[in-house]
Scaffold this active site. Sequence first.
Site, PDB file in Angstrom:
ATOM      1  N   SER A 140      46.943  73.203 -36.990  1.00  0.00           N
ATOM      2  CA  SER A 140      47.772  72.936 -38.206  1.00  0.00           C
ATOM      3  C   SER A 140      49.290  73.354 -38.340  1.00  0.00           C
ATOM      4  CB  SER A 140      47.030  73.775 -39.502  1.00  0.00           C
ATOM      5  OG  SER A 140      47.681  73.668 -40.756  1.00  0.00           O
ATOM      6  N   SER A 141      49.634  74.069 -39.252  1.00  0.00           N
ATOM      7  CA  SER A 141      50.989  74.456 -38.992  1.00  0.00           C
ATOM      8  C   SER A 141      51.179  75.540 -40.240  1.00  0.00           C
ATOM      9  CB  SER A 141      52.039  73.359 -39.407  1.00  0.00           C
ATOM     10  OG  SER A 141      53.438  74.017 -39.240  1.00  0.00           O
ATOM     11  N   TYR A 155      55.528  66.156 -42.835  1.00  0.00           N
ATOM     12  CA  TYR A 155      54.948  66.784 -41.795  1.00  0.00           C
ATOM     13  C   TYR A 155      53.857  67.881 -42.297  1.00  0.00           C
ATOM     14  CZ  TYR A 155      53.906  69.762 -37.685  1.00  0.00           C
ATOM     15  OH  TYR A 155      53.376  70.747 -37.055  1.00  0.00           O
ATOM     16  N   LYS A 159      49.623  68.565 -42.426  1.00  0.00           N
ATOM     17  CA  LYS A 159      48.681  69.681 -42.080  1.00  0.00           C
ATOM     18  C   LYS A 159      48.160  70.214 -43.202  1.00  0.00           C
ATOM     19  CE  LYS A 159      50.342  69.314 -38.040  1.00  0.00           C
ATOM     20  NZ  LYS A 159      49.299  68.943 -36.841  1.00  0.00           N
TER      21      LYS A 159
END
Length: 250
Positions: A140-141, A155, A159
């Site tokens: 993920s982030s 983006y 995620k």
Amino acid sequence: MGVLTGRTALVTGASRGIGRGIAERLGRDGARVAVHYGRNETAAKETVAAIEAAGGSAFAIGVELGVPGDAEALWEEFDRHADGLDILVNNAGIGSARPIGEITEDDFDRVFAVNVKAPFFLLKHGMTRLRDGGRVVNISSGLARTAVMPDNVAYAMTKGALDVFSRDLSKVLGARGITVNSVAPGIIDTDNTAELLHGSPDGWARAAAYSALGGVGTPADVADVVAFLVSDGGRWVTGSWVDATGGSLT
């Protein structure tokens, strides 16, 4: 004997950056690693060579993600090398740092196709190959939990979707003893962040300031977290979002 000896792992986007770090770590831990790449065969072969040089076993799989039939094509290639899977790391992803006023429908569709649709259908078609007691890790982030970089909105949305996928899939696969978790890196020193970190004299310092630890992460920092989750030590952790941002969200 490594802690993952006898297990087979697939890491998508493993030719460079975080994916390569994860692939090399799992190889050192004894897993046989399928090194997936989209276009850079040379880099993927370098990852395979590095794993083998360290005493591990690996093979490369080249399939572009985000296009029709990608999941089926990847598994068809995988089946030529292995008869089952124990560890799947969905790492492959692309970013879009264009603000909402500039991002096009094609940009939006592409980032969702690679970052969300591909992992979903890789799991759909891979569940019969994933052995009981297996592990799934979705990369993920930290941007899924903070708006510190709002130009990365598309983006970050992908995620967030991947995190929901991890949570719900943990319930679907839990009866088979398969764990599913998201690992969320912060700013990591890779070629993807070269402009951010090295494009200005103060780039590195500004990036390091986000972290409570006052530094910028490396692929190995993320790989070590993944290695724990896919080991026997991580057997009771599932459906979780693991913060690997170095305290950037504190």
